[in-house]
Structures are given as C-alpha cells and as structure tokens.
Design a protein around this motif. Structure first.
Motif, short mmCIF file in Angstrom:
data_model
loop_
_atom_site.label_atom_id
_atom_site.label_comp_id
_atom_site.label_asym_id
_atom_site.label_seq_id
_atom_site.Cartn_x
_atom_site.Cartn_y
_atom_site.Cartn_z
N ALA A 102 0.82 -1.31 0.03
CA ALA A 102 0.17 -0.17 -0.11
C ALA A 102 0.82 1.36 0.09
O ALA A 102 0.49 2.46 -0.53
CB ALA A 102 -1.06 0.01 1.33
N ALA A 105 2.33 1.78 -3.55
CA ALA A 105 1.18 2.07 -4.43
C ALA A 105 0.62 3.51 -4.14
O ALA A 105 0.61 4.17 -5.15
CB ALA A 105 -0.06 1.34 -4.28
N GLY A 106 0.89 3.87 -2.87
CA GLY A 106 0.70 5.26 -2.65
C GLY A 106 1.58 6.32 -3.30
O GLY A 106 1.06 7.38 -3.80
N ARG A 113 -1.48 6.11 2.15
CA ARG A 113 -2.15 4.77 2.36
C ARG A 113 -3.25 4.53 2.58
O ARG A 113 -4.01 3.67 2.06
CB ARG A 113 -1.03 4.05 3.42
CG ARG A 113 -1.34 2.80 3.66
CD ARG A 113 -0.52 2.24 5.01
NE ARG A 113 -1.23 0.87 5.21
CZ ARG A 113 -0.24 -0.15 4.96
NH1 ARG A 113 1.09 -0.16 4.44
NH2 ARG A 113 -0.64 -1.46 5.39
N VAL A 116 -5.06 4.86 -0.56
CA VAL A 116 -5.04 3.57 -1.47
C VAL A 116 -5.89 2.60 -0.82
O VAL A 116 -6.70 1.77 -1.64
CB VAL A 116 -3.36 3.03 -1.52
CG1 VAL A 116 -3.50 1.56 -2.01
CG2 VAL A 116 -2.55 3.87 -1.99
N ARG A 119 -9.47 3.18 -2.07
CA ARG A 119 -9.79 3.17 -3.33
C ARG A 119 -9.98 1.31 -3.58
O ARG A 119 -10.84 0.98 -4.17
CB ARG A 119 -8.59 3.28 -4.28
CG ARG A 119 -8.65 4.85 -4.47
CD ARG A 119 -7.54 5.15 -5.46
NE ARG A 119 -7.30 6.57 -5.75
CZ ARG A 119 -6.49 6.88 -6.74
NH1 ARG A 119 -6.30 6.25 -7.56
NH2 ARG A 119 -6.42 8.52 -6.69
N ARG A 120 -9.24 0.68 -2.64
CA ARG A 120 -9.38 -0.83 -2.78
C ARG A 120 -10.77 -1.07 -2.37
O ARG A 120 -11.38 -2.14 -2.97
CB ARG A 120 -8.28 -1.30 -1.80
CG ARG A 120 -8.54 -3.00 -1.71
CD ARG A 120 -7.59 -3.51 -1.01
NE ARG A 120 -7.42 -2.92 0.53
CZ ARG A 120 -8.37 -3.29 1.39
NH1 ARG A 120 -9.50 -3.90 1.20
NH2 ARG A 120 -8.06 -2.54 2.86
N LEU A 125 -9.24 -0.15 -7.02
CA LEU A 125 -7.81 -0.60 -7.29
C LEU A 125 -8.11 -2.07 -7.13
O LEU A 125 -8.68 -2.64 -6.38
CB LEU A 125 -6.98 -0.17 -6.23
CG LEU A 125 -6.20 1.29 -6.47
CD1 LEU A 125 -5.40 1.81 -5.37
CD2 LEU A 125 -5.63 1.57 -7.85
N TYR A 136 -0.72 -4.70 -4.57
CA TYR A 136 -1.43 -4.38 -5.53
C TYR A 136 -0.61 -4.57 -7.03
O TYR A 136 0.47 -4.23 -6.95
CB TYR A 136 -1.66 -2.72 -5.55
CG TYR A 136 -2.34 -2.43 -4.35
CD1 TYR A 136 -3.77 -1.94 -4.46
CD2 TYR A 136 -1.81 -2.46 -2.89
CE1 TYR A 136 -4.53 -1.59 -3.50
CE2 TYR A 136 -2.72 -2.09 -2.04
CZ TYR A 136 -4.10 -1.79 -2.12
OH TYR A 136 -4.83 -1.44 -0.95
#
Length: 212
Positions: A102, A105-106, A113, A116, A119-120, A125, A136
């Motif tokens: 995370a 990805a952030g 984070r 992120v 969004r998940r 995501l 991810y």
C-alpha cells in the motif's frame, strides 16, 4: 457432567507460547521437506532450485506432484491442491510485473496509504491478499489513465467482485479468443472506447455463462 467439564476444559486451554508455536512449525516443516528431498527425483529438485528465491524454491517443489512424491501426498490429500494454488498465485503475480504494498502504491499514485486502502475497498484498485497484506498488482498502474490506473480497470474489478481478486487478476492476464487472442489488460491498455467495449462484452458473456 463429565462431557461438559471436558468441553469446558478444552475451551479454556491457554494458547501455546509464541516460541513453542514457532518451534513446532519449524519441526513439522523441516520434516516434510526432508521427506521430499529424500524421495524426489534430483532433476525435479534442480527445477525447483532454479527459482529466484527460497520461498519460490519451496513453492515450486510443493507444486510439482512428482517432486512431492506419493508418500508425502498421502499424508495430506489436500497438500497437492494447496501447493498448486500457491504456485498459480505466484505465477500470476510474476505475470503482473510484481505486486506493490500500500505504501509503494500510494507513492506511485501520489496519495496516502489510507487513500489507497479506500480505493481498494471501493473497487477502484485491484488488490490480492498475500499473507496478511493486500498487495497491488503492478500491471494495473498507468500514469496516463484516470486515477493513475489502466482505463476500465475499476469497472472490471467491480464487475468481478463476486469472483474475488485472484480470479479477476487471472482473467485480466489471460488471453481470450473473444479478444482476438489478446488479454483484457492488453486491450484496455490499447485505449479507446472499442477496447473497453470489447472487455465489457467479455464480462457480460462470462456472467451469462455463470448463470446460464
């Protein structure tokens, strides 16, 4: 009642200390690996050793029925299926170009984070569960795409929510005759409304087949 007392005693049993759990796990794991090493064909073991990591070596060995051996498999009839599943997941992550935590990805998306994770949860995501963490797949990220991901990816994730993230990743990376032998990821990355429409048709067809 004796049975009731025994059940109560069982429920109240204190958990094993952490170090005892670790020792027990290590003993059983080493014993299983020793049996595999003693029974497996050396060529199969050499194939497993070609993996780039220790974990990969173990996963390859366990995912190969001929390396595991009949004696080991007979101790746990499900071990072969579980190992094949772990190997398939590892292969999917490799095909996806790896998987980011995370935090990573952030940084890639320029968000926190927490954002992120949000969004998940919203299906914006794609994240797969590896151990205790959400990871991810790298293939979904695209600087030119909306929100930093491949166009149409969130729609695909949400459409396949019932199937789960691993199934979604599998479909995303699988070549399909309905797409001219291309993968949905390739079609989505090609951009344009036609690619997204083709993937939408594929998803609708898959849903029809599932309930037909």
């Amino acid at each position: 009642m004796p049975g009731h007392a025994a059940a109560s005693s069982h429920r109240s049993r204190a958990p094993l200390p952490e170090d005892a759990v670790r020792r027990a796990f290590l003993q059983r794991s080493v014993a299983a690996l020793e049996r595999i090493a003693a029974q497996a064909d050396p060529g199969r073991l050499a194939d497993a050793l070609a993996a780039p990591s220790d974990v990969g070596t173990i996963a390859r060995a366990l995912g190969d029925p001929k390396a595991v051996g009949d004696a080991v498999a007979s101790l746990d009839p499900l071990s072969d299926a579980l190992a094949r599943g772990a190997t398939a997941k590892r292969d999917l992550v490799e095909m996806a170009g790896g998987a980011l935590g995370a935090e990573e990805a952030g940084r890639l998306l320029g968000i926190t984070r927490q954002a992120v994770d949000k969004r998940r949860r919203a299906g914006a995501l794609l994240a797969v569960r590896i151990g205790d963490d959400w990871r991810y797949p790298a293939c979904q990220f695209d600087e030119a795409g909306p929100g930093g991901v491949v166009v149409g990816l969130p729609e695909m994730v949400q459409a396949m929510a019932a199937a789960g993230p691993w199934a979604t990743l599998d479909v995303l990376l699988a070549a399909d005759d309905a797409l001219g032998g291309a993968t949905p990821l390739t079609v989505l990355r090609s951009g344009g409304g036609e690619g997204l429409a083709a993937v939408r048709r594929l998803l609708r067809q898959a849903e029809t087949d599932a309930f037909g």
